[in-house]
Enzyme design. Structure first.
Site, PDB file in Angstrom:
ATOM      1  N   HIS A 169     -72.485  91.297  25.761  1.00 57.44           N
ATOM      2  CA  HIS A 169     -73.856  91.283  25.233  1.00 57.44           C
ATOM      3  C   HIS A 169     -74.649  90.120  25.822  1.00 57.44           C
ATOM      4  O   HIS A 169     -75.848  90.256  26.085  1.00 57.44           O
ATOM      5  CB  HIS A 169     -73.821  91.216  23.707  1.00 57.44           C
ATOM      6  CG  HIS A 169     -73.153  92.408  23.095  1.00 57.44           C
ATOM      7  ND1 HIS A 169     -73.802  93.618  22.946  1.00 57.44           N
ATOM      8  CD2 HIS A 169     -71.896  92.597  22.636  1.00 57.44           C
ATOM      9  CE1 HIS A 169     -72.971  94.493  22.406  1.00 57.44           C
ATOM     10  NE2 HIS A 169     -71.803  93.896  22.218  1.00 57.44           N
ATOM     11  N   ASP A 205     -79.863  89.562  31.424  1.00 59.16           N
ATOM     12  CA  ASP A 205     -80.421  90.394  32.490  1.00 59.16           C
ATOM     13  C   ASP A 205     -81.917  90.527  32.210  1.00 59.16           C
ATOM     14  O   ASP A 205     -82.349  91.360  31.412  1.00 59.16           O
ATOM     15  CB  ASP A 205     -79.737  91.767  32.490  1.00 59.16           C
ATOM     16  CG  ASP A 205     -80.199  92.648  33.644  1.00 59.16           C
ATOM     17  OD1 ASP A 205     -81.315  92.434  34.167  1.00 59.16           O
ATOM     18  OD2 ASP A 205     -79.439  93.564  34.009  1.00 59.16           O
ATOM     19  N   ARG A 240     -83.762  93.972  32.805  1.00 59.26           N
ATOM     20  CA  ARG A 240     -83.456  94.915  31.725  1.00 59.26           C
ATOM     21  C   ARG A 240     -84.202  94.558  30.450  1.00 59.26           C
ATOM     22  O   ARG A 240     -84.963  95.362  29.893  1.00 59.26           O
ATOM     23  CB  ARG A 240     -81.948  94.911  31.475  1.00 59.26           C
ATOM     24  CG  ARG A 240     -81.509  95.537  30.150  1.00 59.26           C
ATOM     25  CD  ARG A 240     -80.118  95.041  29.791  1.00 59.26           C
ATOM     26  NE  ARG A 240     -79.618  95.594  28.543  1.00 59.26           N
ATOM     27  CZ  ARG A 240     -79.756  95.008  27.353  1.00 59.26           C
ATOM     28  NH1 ARG A 240     -80.423  93.869  27.245  1.00 59.26           N
ATOM     29  NH2 ARG A 240     -79.233  95.574  26.275  1.00 59.26           N
ATOM     30  N   GLY A 256     -76.905 102.891  19.807  1.00 68.92           N
ATOM     31  CA  GLY A 256     -76.080 101.893  20.481  1.00 68.92           C
ATOM     32  C   GLY A 256     -76.756 100.536  20.443  1.00 68.92           C
ATOM     33  O   GLY A 256     -76.980  99.913  21.476  1.00 68.92           O
ATOM     34  N   ASP A 259     -74.262 101.583  15.814  1.00 65.67           N
ATOM     35  CA  ASP A 259     -73.312 101.145  16.829  1.00 65.67           C
ATOM     36  C   ASP A 259     -71.902 101.257  16.262  1.00 65.67           C
ATOM     37  O   ASP A 259     -71.678 100.980  15.084  1.00 65.67           O
ATOM     38  CB  ASP A 259     -73.580  99.704  17.261  1.00 65.67           C
ATOM     39  CG  ASP A 259     -73.050  99.406  18.655  1.00 65.67           C
ATOM     40  OD1 ASP A 259     -73.866  99.117  19.548  1.00 65.67           O
ATOM     41  OD2 ASP A 259     -71.817  99.479  18.860  1.00 65.67           O
ATOM     42  N   GLU A 266     -72.930 110.590  15.892  1.00 64.40           N
ATOM     43  CA  GLU A 266     -72.782 111.975  15.440  1.00 64.40           C
ATOM     44  C   GLU A 266     -72.220 112.086  14.023  1.00 64.40           C
ATOM     45  O   GLU A 266     -72.219 113.175  13.447  1.00 64.40           O
ATOM     46  CB  GLU A 266     -71.865 112.737  16.401  1.00 64.40           C
ATOM     47  CG  GLU A 266     -72.405 112.849  17.829  1.00 64.40           C
ATOM     48  CD  GLU A 266     -72.063 111.640  18.701  1.00 64.40           C
ATOM     49  OE1 GLU A 266     -72.290 111.717  19.924  1.00 64.40           O
ATOM     50  OE2 GLU A 266     -71.595 110.614  18.161  1.00 64.40           O
ATOM     51  N   GLU A 316     -69.617 105.585  32.007  1.00 64.78           N
ATOM     52  CA  GLU A 316     -69.500 105.098  30.620  1.00 64.78           C
ATOM     53  C   GLU A 316     -70.830 105.212  29.868  1.00 64.78           C
ATOM     54  O   GLU A 316     -71.113 104.451  28.948  1.00 64.78           O
ATOM     55  CB  GLU A 316     -68.997 103.649  30.584  1.00 64.78           C
ATOM     56  CG  GLU A 316     -67.523 103.510  30.904  1.00 64.78           C
ATOM     57  CD  GLU A 316     -66.951 102.158  30.540  1.00 64.78           C
ATOM     58  OE1 GLU A 316     -67.732 101.199  30.396  1.00 64.78           O
ATOM     59  OE2 GLU A 316     -65.719 102.059  30.396  1.00 64.78           O
TER      60      GLU A 316
END
Length: 349
Positions: free
Chosen positions: A37, A43, A46, A70, A92, A121, A145
């Site tokens: 993380h 980053d 991002r 996520g 998450d 889900e 991934e």
């Protein structure tokens, strides 16, 4: 008392993961640690792109219900609250969500952000539908991934059905190019020809099938880029994540091609002024870097010629987060001595 709560939560997570494959458990557990993380948060390309897409569009987020798929440390959830969202639900599977709850509370947003631990889900949201889905779902080579199939499931299940629901980001494009990389290819692949006097070429074959995630210098790029796949997150389906598309690389300069590389661009087109970022060799570093596919041949090319071929990709049958990738290529040249074609198979795992 705190340690008891943590043990109970970990026990619950163990129960939830009991029916999962080893590869799925490994994937979710890899996000339990703060290091991954930290890399993503640092980053700047991002994180600032997501921040700008959200902060510069407060008129879009004001009073909206937002789903963060996520959510990790909940940075995107907190951006959304700062932009005026009525409520954000973050989901998450990894235990980092326990720290995320502390972070959210530390920043006084616990009344605005609900964090749920579990598979997207399987969890039950406190709202029947959401106005906006935000997610940082991209993996190496875009799809390795990747959580994209989970984002698409959340879209179909929870995004409002009146055509007004939004997804941040909503477009992704994979690009390819050819590079000159003789020195590193010799170091990485040619090494196996002679290992302390022994022939290790069986491992050379294996090395050629494993794509390398690394930073490529722009000066190594021999061709123009070619867009191979574009995904529109409003319309694409999980079936679209298995694809076979042509590419055509126009040669910029007379040189050699030792490898093909791939990267992706991301777009937030719902913004008043679209926000985009690239993970290519022509722009600022991102933790996704580029994906390098070494060729068994060395292609000798001249400016103005083309390398054409087909890029095929599908999730691995045993582990859907891994990828089986095939590259077919041929040089288009009038010089018969330099004509070449090949078929290369790779596994990202």
């Amino acid at each position: 008392m705190a340690s008891t709560k943590l043990e109970m939560s970990n026990h619950k997570t163990g129960d939830e993961m009991a029916g999962m494959s080893h590869s799925e458990v490994h994937y979710f557990n890899s996000y339990n640690h703060h290091g991954i993380h930290e890399e993503m948060l640092k980053d700047e390309v991002r994180t600032r792109s997501y921040r700008d897409a959200i902060y510069n569009n407060k008129h879009i987020f004001k009073d909206k219900v937002v789903l963060d798929v996520g959510c990790g440390t909940s940075i995107l959830s907190m951006f959304a609250v700062k932009a005026g969202a009525k409520h954000v639900i973050g989901v998450d599977m990894s235990t980092i969500i326990l720290k995320a709850r502390e972070i959210v509370a530390q920043n006084g947003m616990s009344d605005k952000i609900t964090l749920l631990q579990g598979k997207m889900e399987e969890v039950e949201l406190p709202f029947p539908e959401v106005d906006i889905i935000i997610s940082e779902w991209m993996g190496y080579f875009l799809l390795y991934e990747s959580m994209l199939d989970t984002v698409l499931w959340a879209r179909d299940r929870y995004l409002r059905k009146d055509g007004q629901g939004l997804i941040f980001p909503d477009k992704a494009t994979i690009f390819m190019a050819g590079i000159e990389d003789g020195d590193y290819k010799d170091e990485k692949i040619g090494f196996w020809d002679n290992v302390y006097g022994f022939d290790y070429t069986p491992l050379k074959v294996t090395a050629l099938t494993e794509p390398l995630v690394d930073t490529v210098e722009l000066k190594a790029v021999v061709t123009d880029p070619s867009a191979v796949l574009t995904l529109d997150l409003y319309t694409c389906t999980p079936a679209d994540l298995a694809f076979s598309h042509p590419f055509s690389l126009s040669i910029r300069r007379t040189d050699y091609i030792h490898a093909l590389i791939a990267w992706f661009d991301i777009e937030f087109s719902a913004c008043h002024k679209p926000v985009r970022f690239s993970t290519g060799p022509h722009t600022k570093y991102t933790h996704w870097k580029q994906t390098v596919f070494y060729l068994s041949d060395v292609l000798t090319v001249e400016a103005g010629e083309n390398v054409k071929g087909q890029l095929s990709c599908r999730p691995n049958e045993r582990n859907r987060r891994d990828l089986d990738i095939v590259v077919d290529y041929r040089t288009e040249t009038e010089d018969p001595k330099r004509q070449a074609e090949g078929h290369c198979e790779y596994k990202m795992c």
